[in-house]
Design a protein around this motif. Sequence first.
Motif, mmCIF file in Angstrom:
data_model
loop_
_atom_site.group_PDB
_atom_site.id
_atom_site.type_symbol
_atom_site.label_atom_id
_atom_site.label_comp_id
_atom_site.label_asym_id
_atom_site.label_seq_id
_atom_site.Cartn_x
_atom_site.Cartn_y
_atom_site.Cartn_z
ATOM 1 N N ASN A 1 15.086 11.531 -2.997
ATOM 2 C CA ASN A 1 14.064 11.612 -2.854
ATOM 3 C C ASN A 1 13.179 9.747 -2.821
ATOM 4 O OD1 ASN A 1 13.161 14.163 -3.302
ATOM 5 N ND2 ASN A 1 13.647 13.646 -5.662
ATOM 6 N N GLY A 2 13.344 9.053 -2.101
ATOM 7 C CA GLY A 2 12.975 7.149 -2.257
ATOM 8 C C GLY A 2 12.008 7.276 -0.582
ATOM 9 N N ILE A 3 11.518 6.695 -0.411
ATOM 10 C CA ILE A 3 10.205 6.096 0.877
ATOM 11 C C ILE A 3 10.997 5.141 1.295
ATOM 12 C CG2 ILE A 3 9.304 4.901 -0.649
ATOM 13 C CD1 ILE A 3 6.433 5.496 0.143
ATOM 14 N N ARG A 4 11.191 4.869 2.724
ATOM 15 C CA ARG A 4 11.253 3.609 3.962
ATOM 16 C C ARG A 4 10.262 3.155 4.129
ATOM 17 N NH1 ARG A 4 11.917 9.261 6.207
ATOM 18 N NH2 ARG A 4 14.453 9.505 6.597
ATOM 19 N N GLY A 5 10.691 1.755 3.932
ATOM 20 C CA GLY A 5 9.856 0.659 4.412
ATOM 21 C C GLY A 5 8.234 0.803 4.953
ATOM 22 N N GLY A 6 8.407 1.409 5.893
ATOM 23 C CA GLY A 6 8.141 2.120 7.394
ATOM 24 C C GLY A 6 6.964 2.997 6.487
ATOM 25 N N GLU A 7 6.928 4.027 5.463
ATOM 26 C CA GLU A 7 6.693 4.465 5.179
ATOM 27 C C GLU A 7 5.660 4.187 4.401
ATOM 28 O OE1 GLU A 7 9.203 8.426 5.528
ATOM 29 O OE2 GLU A 7 9.341 7.169 4.019
ATOM 30 N N LYS B 1 8.345 9.920 9.657
ATOM 31 C CA LYS B 1 9.056 10.374 10.968
ATOM 32 C C LYS B 1 8.749 11.854 11.434
ATOM 33 C CE LYS B 1 12.709 7.988 10.596
ATOM 34 N NZ LYS B 1 14.492 7.770 11.074
ATOM 35 N N GLY B 2 8.601 11.617 12.880
ATOM 36 C CA GLY B 2 7.711 12.937 13.163
ATOM 37 C C GLY B 2 5.860 13.862 12.506
ATOM 38 N N LYS B 3 5.388 12.264 11.875
ATOM 39 C CA LYS B 3 4.239 13.145 11.538
ATOM 40 C C LYS B 3 4.535 14.336 10.232
ATOM 41 C CE LYS B 3 1.318 11.738 15.075
ATOM 42 N NZ LYS B 3 -0.451 11.743 15.351
ATOM 43 N N ARG B 4 5.939 14.065 10.063
ATOM 44 C CA ARG B 4 6.218 15.484 8.779
ATOM 45 C C ARG B 4 5.213 14.536 7.088
ATOM 46 N NH1 ARG B 4 12.570 16.117 9.834
ATOM 47 N NH2 ARG B 4 12.406 14.484 9.341
ATOM 48 N N LYS C 1 6.905 -8.533 8.040
ATOM 49 C CA LYS C 1 6.348 -8.997 6.474
ATOM 50 C C LYS C 1 6.351 -7.879 4.907
ATOM 51 C CE LYS C 1 4.026 -11.506 4.552
ATOM 52 N NZ LYS C 1 4.805 -13.971 4.340
ATOM 53 N N LEU C 2 6.616 -7.206 5.225
ATOM 54 C CA LEU C 2 7.154 -6.393 4.366
ATOM 55 C C LEU C 2 8.484 -6.805 3.630
ATOM 56 C CD1 LEU C 2 6.086 -4.543 1.638
ATOM 57 C CD2 LEU C 2 6.918 -1.982 3.153
ATOM 58 N N SER C 3 9.458 -6.983 4.814
ATOM 59 C CA SER C 3 11.109 -6.988 4.669
ATOM 60 C C SER C 3 10.860 -8.645 4.404
ATOM 61 C CB SER C 3 11.982 -6.515 6.570
ATOM 62 O OG SER C 3 11.152 -5.652 6.237
ATOM 63 N N ASP C 4 10.429 -9.145 4.524
ATOM 64 C CA ASP C 4 10.754 -10.919 4.774
ATOM 65 C C ASP C 4 10.092 -10.980 3.331
ATOM 66 O OD1 ASP C 4 11.009 -11.421 7.438
ATOM 67 O OD2 ASP C 4 8.910 -12.149 7.934
ATOM 68 N N MET C 5 9.103 -10.382 2.761
ATOM 69 C CA MET C 5 9.167 -10.328 1.307
ATOM 70 C C MET C 5 9.506 -10.279 0.138
ATOM 71 S SD MET C 5 4.625 -10.107 1.259
ATOM 72 C CE MET C 5 5.178 -9.205 -0.549
ATOM 73 N N ALA C 6 10.132 -8.831 0.953
ATOM 74 C CA ALA C 6 11.444 -8.593 -0.057
ATOM 75 C C ALA C 6 12.981 -9.308 -0.088
ATOM 76 C CB ALA C 6 11.873 -6.953 0.254
#
Length: 87
Positions: free
Chosen positions: A3-9, A30-33, A80-85
């Motif tokens: 039960n995690g969340i992806r960076g894009g989410e 993904k896929g607007k799910r 940018k989020l990935s860079d900060m992390a």
Amino acid sequence: MFNGIRGGELIKLNLDDFDFQNELIRVHGKGKRERLIPISKRALEWLVLYIGKIRPMFAFIGSGNSLFLNNNGKRYKLGKLSDMASQ
């Protein structure tokens, strides 16, 4: 089950995606799910602090309902989020 969340989410989260009473986040994947993932009480406490004290310093009328805002009051971009992390 994971039960995690992806960076894009994460960067797509809006203020109304949180159910504080039931400790859930509504994630648009993904896929607007849509799926619900649990969030801890401690994380919700930090979120309340961010929404009440930090976010208003960056928000302007064009920020809309976006949860996490950059210094310009706009939604973060994934790179940018990935860079900060990584820092």
